[in-house]
Design a protein around this motif. Structure first.
Motif, mmCIF file in Angstrom:
data_model
loop_
_atom_site.group_PDB
_atom_site.id
_atom_site.type_symbol
_atom_site.label_atom_id
_atom_site.label_comp_id
_atom_site.label_asym_id
_atom_site.label_seq_id
_atom_site.Cartn_x
_atom_site.Cartn_y
_atom_site.Cartn_z
ATOM 1 N N MET A 112 0.825 -1.202 0.000
ATOM 2 C CA MET A 112 0.000 0.000 0.000
ATOM 3 C C MET A 112 0.865 1.260 0.000
ATOM 4 O O MET A 112 0.566 2.235 -0.693
ATOM 5 C CB MET A 112 -0.946 -0.009 1.202
ATOM 6 C CG MET A 112 -2.006 -1.099 1.129
ATOM 7 S SD MET A 112 -3.046 -1.183 2.609
ATOM 8 C CE MET A 112 -4.107 0.252 2.307
ATOM 9 N N ILE A 113 1.948 1.234 0.757
ATOM 10 C CA ILE A 113 2.856 2.385 0.815
ATOM 11 C C ILE A 113 3.541 2.579 -0.535
ATOM 12 O O ILE A 113 3.657 3.702 -1.024
ATOM 13 C CB ILE A 113 3.874 2.212 1.958
ATOM 14 C CG1 ILE A 113 3.158 2.344 3.313
ATOM 15 C CG2 ILE A 113 5.026 3.193 1.835
ATOM 16 C CD1 ILE A 113 3.972 1.903 4.508
ATOM 17 N N LYS A 114 3.974 1.489 -1.143
ATOM 18 C CA LYS A 114 4.632 1.564 -2.450
ATOM 19 C C LYS A 114 3.684 2.162 -3.490
ATOM 20 O O LYS A 114 4.087 3.030 -4.282
ATOM 21 C CB LYS A 114 5.077 0.177 -2.903
ATOM 22 C CG LYS A 114 5.780 0.175 -4.238
ATOM 23 C CD LYS A 114 6.196 -1.221 -4.659
ATOM 24 C CE LYS A 114 6.838 -1.170 -6.024
ATOM 25 N NZ LYS A 114 7.086 -2.496 -6.567
ATOM 26 N N ALA A 174 2.243 6.818 -6.832
ATOM 27 C CA ALA A 174 1.211 7.796 -7.194
ATOM 28 C C ALA A 174 1.698 9.213 -6.909
ATOM 29 O O ALA A 174 1.492 10.125 -7.735
ATOM 30 C CB ALA A 174 -0.078 7.518 -6.431
ATOM 31 N N ALA A 175 2.357 9.415 -5.772
ATOM 32 C CA ALA A 175 2.875 10.744 -5.422
ATOM 33 C C ALA A 175 3.886 11.221 -6.465
ATOM 34 O O ALA A 175 3.860 12.386 -6.883
ATOM 35 C CB ALA A 175 3.507 10.722 -4.030
ATOM 36 N N GLU A 176 4.767 10.316 -6.895
ATOM 37 C CA GLU A 176 5.751 10.674 -7.920
ATOM 38 C C GLU A 176 5.063 11.055 -9.227
ATOM 39 O O GLU A 176 5.451 12.020 -9.887
ATOM 40 C CB GLU A 176 6.719 9.509 -8.154
ATOM 41 C CG GLU A 176 7.678 9.291 -7.013
ATOM 42 C CD GLU A 176 8.512 8.014 -7.185
ATOM 43 O OE1 GLU A 176 8.516 7.423 -8.293
ATOM 44 O OE2 GLU A 176 9.162 7.617 -6.204
ATOM 45 N N ARG A 230 -2.133 16.823 -4.755
ATOM 46 C CA ARG A 230 -2.463 15.397 -4.775
ATOM 47 C C ARG A 230 -1.273 14.562 -4.290
ATOM 48 O O ARG A 230 -1.446 13.567 -3.584
ATOM 49 C CB ARG A 230 -2.858 14.943 -6.192
ATOM 50 C CG ARG A 230 -4.071 15.627 -6.799
ATOM 51 C CD ARG A 230 -5.394 15.209 -6.198
ATOM 52 N NE ARG A 230 -5.696 13.815 -6.243
ATOM 53 C CZ ARG A 230 -6.393 13.190 -7.189
ATOM 54 N NH1 ARG A 230 -6.862 13.850 -8.211
ATOM 55 N NH2 ARG A 230 -6.617 11.899 -7.095
ATOM 56 N N ALA A 231 -0.056 14.965 -4.675
ATOM 57 C CA ALA A 231 1.142 14.261 -4.221
ATOM 58 C C ALA A 231 1.268 14.362 -2.704
ATOM 59 O O ALA A 231 1.599 13.380 -2.035
ATOM 60 C CB ALA A 231 2.385 14.843 -4.899
ATOM 61 N N GLU A 232 0.982 15.528 -2.164
ATOM 62 C CA GLU A 232 1.054 15.713 -0.715
ATOM 63 C C GLU A 232 0.005 14.863 0.002
ATOM 64 O O GLU A 232 0.268 14.308 1.069
ATOM 65 C CB GLU A 232 0.860 17.197 -0.360
ATOM 66 C CG GLU A 232 1.169 17.514 1.080
ATOM 67 C CD GLU A 232 2.565 17.102 1.518
ATOM 68 O OE1 GLU A 232 2.687 16.606 2.660
ATOM 69 O OE2 GLU A 232 3.527 17.242 0.743
ATOM 70 N N ALA A 233 -1.176 14.722 -0.596
ATOM 71 C CA ALA A 233 -2.219 13.874 -0.013
ATOM 72 C C ALA A 233 -1.758 12.420 0.041
ATOM 73 O O ALA A 233 -2.006 11.713 1.031
ATOM 74 C CB ALA A 233 -3.512 14.004 -0.820
ATOM 75 N N GLU A 234 -1.076 11.973 -1.008
ATOM 76 C CA GLU A 234 -0.546 10.601 -1.019
ATOM 77 C C GLU A 234 0.502 10.424 0.067
ATOM 78 O O GLU A 234 0.541 9.401 0.749
ATOM 79 C CB GLU A 234 0.048 10.265 -2.389
ATOM 80 C CG GLU A 234 -0.958 10.204 -3.517
ATOM 81 C CD GLU A 234 -1.931 9.045 -3.425
ATOM 82 O OE1 GLU A 234 -1.601 7.997 -2.828
ATOM 83 O OE2 GLU A 234 -3.043 9.195 -3.954
ATOM 84 N N ARG A 235 1.347 11.427 0.264
ATOM 85 C CA ARG A 235 2.393 11.348 1.297
ATOM 86 C C ARG A 235 1.777 11.328 2.699
ATOM 87 O O ARG A 235 2.297 10.669 3.601
ATOM 88 C CB ARG A 235 3.370 12.494 1.148
ATOM 89 C CG ARG A 235 4.290 12.307 -0.026
ATOM 90 C CD ARG A 235 5.481 13.256 0.008
ATOM 91 N NE ARG A 235 6.147 13.175 -1.265
ATOM 92 C CZ ARG A 235 5.866 13.924 -2.317
ATOM 93 N NH1 ARG A 235 4.939 14.847 -2.253
ATOM 94 N NH2 ARG A 235 6.532 13.776 -3.447
ATOM 95 N N LEU A 236 0.693 12.038 2.865
ATOM 96 C CA LEU A 236 -0.015 12.014 4.146
ATOM 97 C C LEU A 236 -0.535 10.608 4.429
ATOM 98 O O LEU A 236 -0.420 10.103 5.553
ATOM 99 C CB LEU A 236 -1.169 13.020 4.134
ATOM 100 C CG LEU A 236 -2.001 13.112 5.402
ATOM 101 C CD1 LEU A 236 -1.161 13.638 6.554
ATOM 102 C CD2 LEU A 236 -3.200 14.010 5.181
ATOM 103 N N GLU A 237 -1.068 9.951 3.416
ATOM 104 C CA GLU A 237 -1.540 8.575 3.571
ATOM 105 C C GLU A 237 -0.378 7.650 3.916
ATOM 106 O O GLU A 237 -0.524 6.750 4.752
ATOM 107 C CB GLU A 237 -2.250 8.102 2.301
ATOM 108 C CG GLU A 237 -3.588 8.756 2.077
ATOM 109 C CD GLU A 237 -4.352 8.205 0.891
ATOM 110 O OE1 GLU A 237 -4.016 7.097 0.412
ATOM 111 O OE2 GLU A 237 -5.299 8.876 0.457
ATOM 112 N N ILE A 238 0.768 7.867 3.286
ATOM 113 C CA ILE A 238 1.958 7.062 3.595
ATOM 114 C C ILE A 238 2.299 7.202 5.071
ATOM 115 O O ILE A 238 2.578 6.220 5.757
ATOM 116 C CB ILE A 238 3.159 7.477 2.708
ATOM 117 C CG1 ILE A 238 2.916 7.067 1.259
ATOM 118 C CG2 ILE A 238 4.462 6.875 3.237
ATOM 119 C CD1 ILE A 238 3.907 7.652 0.267
#
Length: 152
Positions: A59-61, A66-68, A78-86
């Motif tokens: 899930m993290i990968k 997606a962030a990249e 959107r990239a920052e939202a993905e990093r928050l989920e990570i």
């Protein structure tokens, strides 16, 4: 491992009480993924720590990739939202080894099998990863091993 699932459930309840929509969504996705994994393994199967760690890493990968991609097209929010989920997901991983610990273990393994060059990466990784599985990212470990073998 009921503890893992109980922790997710308790954190989900806490996030609902706080009104933390992002955490609620991530934890619900995580719960659903755990349920899917259980179904995949069979009704009488129990998930072990390695199953949970593998699921979290996957899930993290996905979120890192997606962030990249979002950053690549200029969607920084959107990239920052993905990093928050990570960040939320990483809280459920076992304590990770420090870079120094990875370096030490990699060096010991290289010396143990007498690896000489980058052609020995596979041998080193094969011996090293079972010792640290779940405690360090495989790509990070490989990077350390490659650096050490280039220095030799």
């Amino acid at each position: 491992m009921k503890d893992f699932e109980e922790r997710i459930q308790q954190d989900l309840v806490d996030a609902l009480k706080r009104g933390d929509d992002k955490a609620v969504n991530v934890l619900r996705m995580l719960k659903a993924s755990v349920q899917n994994k259980k179904v995949e393994k069979g009704k009488d199967s129990c998930l072990g720590e390695s199953d949970y760690v593998a699921l979290l890493r996957q899930m993290i990968k996905q979120r890192r990739e997606a962030a990249e991609q979002y950053e690549g097209v200029g969607a920084k929010d959107r990239a920052e939202a993905e990093r928050l989920e990570i960040g939320i997901l990483e809280k459920y991983l076992p304590e990770q080894l420090s870079e120094e610990e990875i370096l030490r273990m990699a060096q010991e393994t290289i010396e143990e099998i007498r690896a000489q060059s980058s052609s020995d990466i596979g041998k080193v990784m094969g011996k090293l990863m079972p010792k640290i599985r779940g405690k360090a990212d495989g790509a990070a470990v490989r990077s350390v091993v490659e650096k050490l073998l280039k220095q030799n």
